[in-house]
Design a protein around this motif. Structure first.
Motif: not given
Length: 272
Positions: A86-94, A102-115
């Motif tokens: 967000a700080k760098l100006g991105f709202s969506r990404f792979h 990969g653990m971060i990725g799972q939690v990211l998907a669960l907490r912030h899946g819309k991005v």
């Protein structure tokens, strides 16, 4: 390399590729830095805007760990990704994460899946650490507090690379060894605590609805194939690619196979 301060912590990052391309975020393993993606960056940057960053307490990102009574958490590390993008100006990404990434990725998907558009989980685990695993992490983190991360370097390399690869690629192994030895103790302990306290519910993963690729090294002793198969079964529609003969850092040991699987998955649905 550029840096940005987020909630008092200075993060190191780099951006590659054309600004008009979809963003891919790369999240590295414990005890190394964004540099571990060196074999992936040239190919990814031909097709995507690529953000690689140093996790807090790793590489050139500030270590904020020992003063936190509970170390880091996966929630905190996932929120770091959202704050940085967000700080760098991105709202969506792979998102592509390996090991703790990969653990971060799972939690990211669960907490912030819309991005997220697409998710790649490599050489990683899920669920909750067993009593035996927690005891192992207590011992490992205690050793780091006493002797520093360098004391774990040799054993780590033996889990990350096959003996054959270590014989054939001594300069590559030396590179990764140097990254391990350079990490501050606070960064290792903070992130290691997050791994020890991981608690990702199977039921929660079953709610995810985004394209997901799981990549596993066939002979990875730290994140065995059974864990990858569990991830595939829990995330609806997830795909699994197994890298033959590879151990933990399959993105380095078998970079060509890893890259083909990664690019094929990320490029699906994108006109180039």
């Amino acid at each position: 390399m550029p840096q940005v301060r987020i909630d008092g912590t200075l993060f190191n990052y780099r951006l590659d590729g054309r600004e008009d391309r979809p963003l891919v975020v790369l999240s590295h393993a414990l005890a190394v830095s964004h540099e571990m993606w060196g074999y992936q960056l040239p190919l990814l940057a031909r097709h995507f805007r690529v953000l690689s960053y140093d996790m807090r307490g790793h590489g050139s990102s500030e270590a904020v760990g020992e003063e936190l009574s509970g170390g880091y958490t996966l929630d905190m590390l996932a929120d770091d990704v959202v704050s940085l993008t967000a700080k760098l100006g991105f709202s969506r990404f792979h998102f592509v994460g390996l090991s703790i990434g990969g653990m971060i990725g799972q939690v990211l998907a669960l907490r912030h899946g819309k991005v997220l558009d697409r998710l790649v989980l490599s050489s990683t685990a899920t669920g909750k650490a067993s009593a035996e695993q927690r005891a192992m992490w207590d011992e490992r983190l205690g050793q780091v507090r006493r002797l520093g991360p360098a004391s774990l370097a040799e054993g780590t390399l033996l889990r990350w690379f096959s003996a054959d690869f270590m014989r054939r690629a001594p300069h590559v192994v030396e590179w990764i060894d140097g990254l391990i030895r350079a990490i501050p103790s606070a960064g290792y302990v903070g992130a290691g605590t997050a791994i020890k306290e991981m608690n990702i519910a199977a039921e929660a993963l079953g709610t995810l609805r985004l394209p997901t690729l799981v990549i596993a090294g066939e002979k990875d002793p730290g994140s065995p194939l059974s864990g990858a198969e569990t991830l595939r079964s829990r995330i609806q529609g997830a795909q699994l690619t197994v890298i033959p003969e590879a151990l933990h850092l399959c993105n380095i040991e078998k970079a060509h196979l890893f890259n083909e699987a990664l690019l094929g998955f990320l490029l699906a649905g994108h006109a180039d």
